[in-house]
Design a protein around this motif. Structure first.
Motif, PDB file in Angstrom:
ATOM      1  N   CYS A  21     -41.265  -0.102 -26.577  1.00  0.00           N
ATOM      2  CA  CYS A  21     -40.803  -1.144 -27.506  1.00  0.00           C
ATOM      3  C   CYS A  21     -39.974  -2.180 -26.752  1.00  0.00           C
ATOM      4  O   CYS A  21     -39.097  -1.819 -25.962  1.00  0.00           O
ATOM      5  CB  CYS A  21     -39.967  -0.547 -28.633  1.00  0.00           C
ATOM      6  SG  CYS A  21     -39.520  -1.790 -29.866  1.00  0.00           S
ATOM      7  N   CYS A  23     -38.334  -4.745 -28.490  1.00  0.00           N
ATOM      8  CA  CYS A  23     -37.556  -5.473 -29.509  1.00  0.00           C
ATOM      9  C   CYS A  23     -36.156  -5.787 -28.961  1.00  0.00           C
ATOM     10  O   CYS A  23     -35.745  -5.279 -27.910  1.00  0.00           O
ATOM     11  CB  CYS A  23     -37.483  -4.675 -30.808  1.00  0.00           C
ATOM     12  SG  CYS A  23     -36.276  -3.331 -30.803  1.00  0.00           S
ATOM     13  N   CYS A  26     -34.014  -2.627 -28.452  1.00  0.00           N
ATOM     14  CA  CYS A  26     -34.479  -1.764 -27.350  1.00  0.00           C
ATOM     15  C   CYS A  26     -34.254  -2.410 -25.982  1.00  0.00           C
ATOM     16  O   CYS A  26     -34.199  -1.701 -24.974  1.00  0.00           O
ATOM     17  CB  CYS A  26     -35.949  -1.397 -27.552  1.00  0.00           C
ATOM     18  SG  CYS A  26     -36.207  -0.205 -28.890  1.00  0.00           S
ATOM     19  N   HIS A 230     -33.978   1.680 -34.060  1.00  0.00           N
ATOM     20  CA  HIS A 230     -33.863   0.401 -33.352  1.00  0.00           C
ATOM     21  C   HIS A 230     -33.849  -0.816 -34.281  1.00  0.00           C
ATOM     22  O   HIS A 230     -33.803  -1.946 -33.801  1.00  0.00           O
ATOM     23  CB  HIS A 230     -34.982   0.275 -32.299  1.00  0.00           C
ATOM     24  CG  HIS A 230     -36.351   0.179 -32.867  1.00  0.00           C
ATOM     25  ND1 HIS A 230     -37.422  -0.365 -32.186  1.00  0.00           N
ATOM     26  CD2 HIS A 230     -36.839   0.565 -34.071  1.00  0.00           C
ATOM     27  CE1 HIS A 230     -38.500  -0.297 -32.947  1.00  0.00           C
ATOM     28  NE2 HIS A 230     -38.171   0.276 -34.082  1.00  0.00           N
TER      29      HIS A 230
HETATM   30 ZN   LIG Z   1     -37.350  -1.363 -30.406  1.00  0.00          ZN
END
Ligand SMILES: [Zn+2]
Ligand SMILES: [Zn+2]
Ligand SMILES: [Zn+2]
Length: 263
Positions: A21, A23, A26, A230
Motif C-alpha cells: 500500500c 497511501c 502507509c 491505515h
Molecule cells: Zn495504506
C-alpha cells in the motif's frame, strides 16, 4: 499499586504500513503512523510482568521495548494477529527456566492447541526449543502475583472474547459490542484502551464514532483508541477527537493503579 502499561502494538491485523500500500498513512514519516500488531505489556516494579496477547510482531516489540521478562500471558482471543508470536515466548521460558502461565477462554485455548499443535505434541523434536506454557482457562477474576485481574466479556462480531481490567485501567481491543454484563465490571475505570479500527463500519470492530460513544458511557478520564488501520492518520485524527480521547501509538506509556490480588 502503581503499574506501567506499554502499548507494544496499536495496529490492526495487517499492521501499518500494509504490504503493497502506498497511501498517505502507509508512506507517512510520522513514527506514530507505524503500527505493529495489537498487544500491551503491564509491569509492576518488583512485581509481575504481564504480556497481553502474543502478536505477530512479538519479537520486534520485545526488542524495541527491551522486554526481558514475562511472568504471564493473557489472551484476548485466538485471532492470528493476537497469537502468532507465541513461538517467540520460548525465549522467555528459556531465560526464566520455567513454563509461562497463559490465561485464555476455552475457545481460545482450543484454537491455540490447533494453531500451535507442535507445542502440545510430546512427539515434537525439541530442536531449538519449544514454548513452555501452562494453559489456564479463564472462568472469572484471577490473580497473577500481587495483581488482581478482572476479565471483561466483549463481543467481536458473533464471537465472545475477553477484555482485561487491571485496577483503574481496562484493555478492550477487538470489539464492536460491549454486552450489558460488562458495564458494571467497568464502573469507575479511569483509563481505557478501546478498539477503533477506522471510520467506515466493520462487522467485528468499533468505528471511531462507536468507540467514542462507548467511551462516553464509560466515562474514563483518558481513552486511547487501538487496533487502528491505515485509514486514520495519527495527527489529523487526533486533532478531530473529543477531549480526553486520543489514538494510541506503538510505545505509548501509561501509568495505572493496579488492583491487589483477589482474596
Ligand atoms: Zn495504506
Ligand atoms: Zn480479532
Ligand atoms: Zn485483532
Amino acid at each position: 499499586m502503581k503499574a506501567r502499561v506499554t502499548v507494544l502494538g496499536s495496529g490492526t491485523s495487517h499492521g501499518v504500513p500494509m504490504i503493497g500500500c502506498a497511501c498517505a498513512v502507509c508512506t507517512s514519516t510520522d513514527p506514530r503512523d507505524r503500527r505493529t500488531r495489537p498487544s500491551i505489556y503491564v509491569e509492576v516494579d518488583n512485581g509481575p510482568k504481564i504480556l497481553v496477547d502474543t502478536s505477530t510482531d512479538l519479537r520486534e516489540q520485545a526488542l524495541v521495548h527491551r522486554i526481558a521478562r514475562v511472568d504471564a500471558i493473557l489472551f484476548t482471543h485466538g485471532h492470528a494477529d493476537h497469537v502468532m508470536g507465541l513461538d517467540d515466548s520460548r525465549r522467555f521460558s528459556q531465560m526464566q527456566k520455567s513454563a509461562i502461565p497463559c490465561y485464555a477462554d476455552a475457545l481460545t485455548i482450543a484454537s491455540l492447541k490447533k494453531s500451535f499443535y507442535y507445542v502440545f505434541d510430546p512427539q515434537t523434536d525439541q530442536g531449538g526449543g519449544l514454548p513452555q506454557i501452562d494453559l489456564h482457562t479463564i472462568d472469572g477474576p484471577f490473580s497473577i502475583g500481587d495483581i488482581g485481574i478482572q476479565p471483561i466479556p466483549l463481543m467481536h462480531g458473533t464471537r465472545p472474547i475477553i477484555g482485561f481490567r487491571f485496577g483503574d485501567f481496562a484493555y478492550l481491543t477487538d470489539t464492536n459490542h460491549i454486552p450489558e454484563a460488562a458495564w458494571p465490571l467497568l464502573a469507575g475505570v479511569r483509563t481505557i484502551i478501546l478498539d477503533a479500527l477506522r471510520h467506515r463500519p466493520h462487522p467485528t470492530h468499533f468505528t471511531v464514532a462507536e468507540a467514542i460513544a462507548a467511551a462516553e458511557r464509560m466515562r474514563p478520564q483518558h481513552t486511547y483508541l487501538t487496533h487502528i488501520c491505515h485509514d486514520l492518520p495519527h495527527a489529523a485524527t487526533n486533532a478531530a477527537l473529543p477531549a480526553g480521547i486520543e489514538l494510541a501509538y506503538d510505545g505509548l506509556l501509561l501509568t495505572i493503579e493496579a488492583a491487589p490480588r483477589w482474596t
